[in-house]
Design a protein around this motif. Structure first.
Motif, PDB file in Angstrom:
ATOM      1  N   THR A  97      32.131   9.897  -3.858  1.00 11.64           N
ATOM      2  CA  THR A  97      33.037  10.940  -4.469  1.00 11.64           C
ATOM      3  C   THR A  97      34.508  10.442  -4.676  1.00 11.64           C
ATOM      4  OG1 THR A  97      33.608  11.496  -2.193  1.00 11.64           O
ATOM      5  CG2 THR A  97      31.911  12.820  -3.472  1.00 11.64           C
ATOM      6  N   ASP A  98      34.779   9.246  -4.278  1.00 11.07           N
ATOM      7  CA  ASP A  98      36.002   8.589  -4.667  1.00 11.07           C
ATOM      8  C   ASP A  98      36.009   7.673  -5.807  1.00 11.07           C
ATOM      9  OD1 ASP A  98      37.224  10.005  -2.681  1.00 11.07           O
ATOM     10  OD2 ASP A  98      36.933   8.394  -0.906  1.00 11.07           O
ATOM     11  N   LEU A  99      34.839   7.538  -6.296  1.00 11.32           N
ATOM     12  CA  LEU A  99      34.854   6.826  -7.622  1.00 11.32           C
ATOM     13  C   LEU A  99      35.466   7.580  -8.562  1.00 11.32           C
ATOM     14  CD1 LEU A  99      31.025   5.402  -7.016  1.00 11.32           C
ATOM     15  CD2 LEU A  99      33.154   4.016  -7.369  1.00 11.32           C
ATOM     16  N   PRO A 100      35.985   6.978  -9.956  1.00  8.06           N
ATOM     17  CA  PRO A 100      36.396   7.553 -10.890  1.00  8.06           C
ATOM     18  C   PRO A 100      35.214   8.314 -11.726  1.00  8.06           C
ATOM     19  CG  PRO A 100      36.887   5.293 -10.896  1.00  8.06           C
ATOM     20  CD  PRO A 100      35.899   5.358  -9.853  1.00  8.06           C
ATOM     21  N   GLU A 101      35.777   9.637 -12.339  1.00  8.66           N
ATOM     22  CA  GLU A 101      34.555  10.697 -12.887  1.00  8.66           C
ATOM     23  C   GLU A 101      33.728   9.684 -13.867  1.00  8.66           C
ATOM     24  OE1 GLU A 101      32.502  13.220 -14.394  1.00  8.66           O
ATOM     25  OE2 GLU A 101      33.279  13.076 -12.186  1.00  8.66           O
ATOM     26  N   VAL A 102      34.512   8.748 -14.693  1.00  8.15           N
ATOM     27  CA  VAL A 102      33.634   7.980 -15.663  1.00  8.15           C
ATOM     28  C   VAL A 102      32.580   7.145 -15.028  1.00  8.15           C
ATOM     29  CG1 VAL A 102      35.097   6.232 -15.810  1.00  8.15           C
ATOM     30  CG2 VAL A 102      33.959   6.773 -17.771  1.00  8.15           C
ATOM     31  N   VAL A 103      32.884   6.386 -13.656  1.00  7.00           N
ATOM     32  CA  VAL A 103      31.964   5.613 -13.213  1.00  7.00           C
ATOM     33  C   VAL A 103      30.448   6.701 -12.558  1.00  7.00           C
ATOM     34  CG1 VAL A 103      31.234   4.268 -11.214  1.00  7.00           C
ATOM     35  CG2 VAL A 103      33.268   4.084 -12.603  1.00  7.00           C
ATOM     36  N   ARG A 104      30.863   8.111 -12.005  1.00  3.99           N
ATOM     37  CA  ARG A 104      30.058   8.722 -11.627  1.00  3.99           C
ATOM     38  C   ARG A 104      29.433   9.432 -12.716  1.00  3.99           C
ATOM     39  NH1 ARG A 104      34.594  11.203  -8.584  1.00  3.99           N
ATOM     40  NH2 ARG A 104      34.070  13.015 -10.070  1.00  3.99           N
ATOM     41  N   ARG A 105      30.074   9.563 -13.841  1.00  4.49           N
ATOM     42  CA  ARG A 105      28.994  10.123 -15.068  1.00  4.49           C
ATOM     43  C   ARG A 105      28.145   8.954 -15.458  1.00  4.49           C
ATOM     44  NH1 ARG A 105      32.758  10.552 -19.755  1.00  4.49           N
ATOM     45  NH2 ARG A 105      34.203  11.009 -18.116  1.00  4.49           N
ATOM     46  N   TYR A 106      28.557   7.770 -15.486  1.00  2.00           N
ATOM     47  CA  TYR A 106      27.733   6.668 -16.055  1.00  2.00           C
ATOM     48  C   TYR A 106      26.573   6.644 -15.029  1.00  2.00           C
ATOM     49  CZ  TYR A 106      25.478   2.179 -16.448  1.00  2.00           C
ATOM     50  OH  TYR A 106      24.779   1.153 -16.750  1.00  2.00           O
ATOM     51  N   LEU A 107      26.715   6.634 -13.633  1.00  3.68           N
ATOM     52  CA  LEU A 107      25.668   6.589 -12.718  1.00  3.68           C
ATOM     53  C   LEU A 107      24.706   7.757 -13.138  1.00  3.68           C
ATOM     54  CD1 LEU A 107      27.616   5.348  -9.817  1.00  3.68           C
ATOM     55  CD2 LEU A 107      26.135   3.889 -11.134  1.00  3.68           C
ATOM     56  N   ARG A 108      25.167   8.981 -13.270  1.00  2.00           N
ATOM     57  CA  ARG A 108      24.077  10.318 -13.151  1.00  2.00           C
ATOM     58  C   ARG A 108      23.471  10.119 -14.540  1.00  2.00           C
ATOM     59  NH1 ARG A 108      28.977  13.032 -11.562  1.00  2.00           N
ATOM     60  NH2 ARG A 108      29.473  13.454 -13.917  1.00  2.00           N
ATOM     61  N   ALA A 109      24.068   9.683 -15.798  1.00  2.37           N
ATOM     62  CA  ALA A 109      23.529   9.646 -16.895  1.00  2.37           C
ATOM     63  C   ALA A 109      22.407   8.505 -16.965  1.00  2.37           C
ATOM     64  CB  ALA A 109      24.611   9.455 -17.966  1.00  2.37           C
ATOM     65  N   HIS A 110      22.558   7.487 -16.092  1.00  5.82           N
ATOM     66  CA  HIS A 110      21.925   6.304 -16.316  1.00  5.82           C
ATOM     67  C   HIS A 110      20.553   6.532 -15.755  1.00  5.82           C
ATOM     68  CE1 HIS A 110      20.461   2.079 -15.276  1.00  5.82           C
ATOM     69  NE2 HIS A 110      21.011   1.686 -16.681  1.00  5.82           N
ATOM     70  N   ASP A 111      20.775   7.327 -14.291  1.00 10.52           N
ATOM     71  CA  ASP A 111      19.570   7.638 -13.713  1.00 10.52           C
ATOM     72  C   ASP A 111      18.504   8.592 -14.284  1.00 10.52           C
ATOM     73  OD1 ASP A 111      20.483   6.319 -11.300  1.00 10.52           O
ATOM     74  OD2 ASP A 111      21.135   7.936 -10.171  1.00 10.52           O
ATOM     75  N   VAL A 112      19.045   9.373 -15.258  1.00 12.98           N
ATOM     76  CA  VAL A 112      18.140  10.169 -15.932  1.00 12.98           C
ATOM     77  C   VAL A 112      17.772   9.529 -17.548  1.00 12.98           C
ATOM     78  CG1 VAL A 112      18.649  12.153 -14.756  1.00 12.98           C
ATOM     79  CG2 VAL A 112      20.127  11.897 -16.696  1.00 12.98           C
ATOM     80  N   HIS A 113      18.374   8.645 -17.485  1.00  7.25           N
ATOM     81  CA  HIS A 113      18.029   7.919 -18.934  1.00  7.25           C
ATOM     82  C   HIS A 113      18.800   8.617 -20.243  1.00  7.25           C
ATOM     83  CE1 HIS A 113      15.278   5.185 -16.899  1.00  7.25           C
ATOM     84  NE2 HIS A 113      14.582   6.076 -16.498  1.00  7.25           N
ATOM     85  N   ASP A 114      19.836   9.207 -20.005  1.00  8.55           N
ATOM     86  CA  ASP A 114      20.714   9.759 -20.982  1.00  8.55           C
ATOM     87  C   ASP A 114      21.604   8.727 -21.716  1.00  8.55           C
ATOM     88  OD1 ASP A 114      22.315  11.354 -22.280  1.00  8.55           O
ATOM     89  OD2 ASP A 114      22.858  12.752 -20.803  1.00  8.55           O
ATOM     90  N   VAL A 115      20.870   8.077 -22.495  1.00 10.28           N
ATOM     91  CA  VAL A 115      21.598   7.164 -23.419  1.00 10.28           C
ATOM     92  C   VAL A 115      22.995   7.560 -23.991  1.00 10.28           C
ATOM     93  CG1 VAL A 115      21.352   5.404 -25.221  1.00 10.28           C
ATOM     94  CG2 VAL A 115      19.553   5.560 -23.701  1.00 10.28           C
ATOM     95  N   PRO A 116      22.801   8.619 -24.859  1.00  9.20           N
ATOM     96  CA  PRO A 116      24.231   9.163 -25.435  1.00  9.20           C
ATOM     97  C   PRO A 116      25.290   9.394 -24.437  1.00  9.20           C
ATOM     98  CG  PRO A 116      22.616  10.332 -26.376  1.00  9.20           C
ATOM     99  CD  PRO A 116      21.664   9.471 -25.078  1.00  9.20           C
ATOM    100  N   THR A 117      25.071   9.963 -23.074  1.00 13.81           N
ATOM    101  CA  THR A 117      26.273  10.128 -22.127  1.00 13.81           C
ATOM    102  C   THR A 117      26.529   8.804 -21.713  1.00 13.81           C
ATOM    103  OG1 THR A 117      25.141  12.176 -21.666  1.00 13.81           O
ATOM    104  CG2 THR A 117      26.592  11.208 -20.117  1.00 13.81           C
ATOM    105  N   VAL A 118      25.512   7.839 -21.496  1.00 15.73           N
ATOM    106  CA  VAL A 118      25.961   6.509 -20.656  1.00 15.73           C
ATOM    107  C   VAL A 118      27.008   6.014 -21.982  1.00 15.73           C
ATOM    108  CG1 VAL A 118      25.162   4.182 -20.371  1.00 15.73           C
ATOM    109  CG2 VAL A 118      24.016   6.279 -19.539  1.00 15.73           C
ATOM    110  N   VAL A 119      26.751   5.877 -23.223  1.00  4.47           N
ATOM    111  CA  VAL A 119      27.427   5.186 -24.315  1.00  4.47           C
ATOM    112  C   VAL A 119      28.763   5.715 -24.199  1.00  4.47           C
ATOM    113  CG1 VAL A 119      27.504   4.748 -26.759  1.00  4.47           C
ATOM    114  CG2 VAL A 119      25.449   4.431 -25.671  1.00  4.47           C
ATOM    115  N   ALA A 120      28.686   7.250 -24.178  1.00  9.52           N
ATOM    116  CA  ALA A 120      30.117   7.870 -24.122  1.00  9.52           C
ATOM    117  C   ALA A 120      31.005   7.566 -22.935  1.00  9.52           C
ATOM    118  CB  ALA A 120      29.932   9.237 -24.510  1.00  9.52           C
ATOM    119  N   THR A 121      30.585   6.888 -22.014  1.00  8.23           N
ATOM    120  CA  THR A 121      31.347   6.430 -20.858  1.00  8.23           C
ATOM    121  C   THR A 121      31.983   5.101 -21.225  1.00  8.23           C
ATOM    122  OG1 THR A 121      29.766   5.378 -19.605  1.00  8.23           O
ATOM    123  CG2 THR A 121      30.164   7.798 -19.066  1.00  8.23           C
ATOM    124  N   LEU A 122      31.582   4.548 -22.173  1.00  9.45           N
ATOM    125  CA  LEU A 122      31.896   3.153 -22.362  1.00  9.45           C
ATOM    126  C   LEU A 122      32.969   2.860 -23.545  1.00  9.45           C
ATOM    127  CD1 LEU A 122      28.490   1.639 -22.503  1.00  9.45           C
ATOM    128  CD2 LEU A 122      30.010   1.462 -20.595  1.00  9.45           C
TER     129      LEU A 122
END
Length: 119
Positions: free
Chosen positions: A11-36
């Motif tokens: 929970t102390d990770l930056p939101e962008v890292v948490r969002r990347y991890l959540r999206a990567h786990d469910v194979h949500d490529v557009p959301t992963v790319v948006a974090t970069l």
């Protein structure tokens, strides 16, 4: 002021890292790319991918190549804008299971500018 380094709660990770991890786990490529960042660099399995198009291609290939589950093992802050997340993967890839370290470096705009994935 001294920045805290060392183990942290997810929970102390930056939101962008948490969002990347959540999206990567469910194979949500557009959301992963948006974090970069637009010219982000990802290093994985001995290869380097730079820019949104190359990273999108890498994600699509890895998502279709193997089936796996991830379990978060831990997180660490390395510095002001650097974090490591360790995930345990189990699946149908060679070896069947591995602990991977995801090293995130954030850019000045709060996007992921560099990601290195390694055992």
């Amino acid at each position: 002021m001294t920045e805290h380094t060392g183990p942290i709660e997810v929970t102390d990770l930056p939101e962008v890292v948490r969002r990347y991890l959540r999206a990567h786990d469910v194979h949500d490529v557009p959301t992963v790319v948006a974090t970069l960042a637009a010219e982000a660099t990802v290093e994985d399995d001995g290869r380097t991918y730079t820019g949104s198009a190359a990273i999108k291609g890498w994600l699509e290939q890895t998502n279709s190549e193997y089936t796996y589950t991830t379990t978060l093992v831990g997180a660490e802050r390395l510095g002001l804008d650097q974090y490591v997340v360790v995930q345990h993967l189990e699946g149908d890839f060679p070896g069947g299971e591995v602990d991977l370290r995801y090293r995130f470096v954030l850019d000045e705009d709060g996007h992921i500018g560099r990601l290195v994935i390694a055992p």
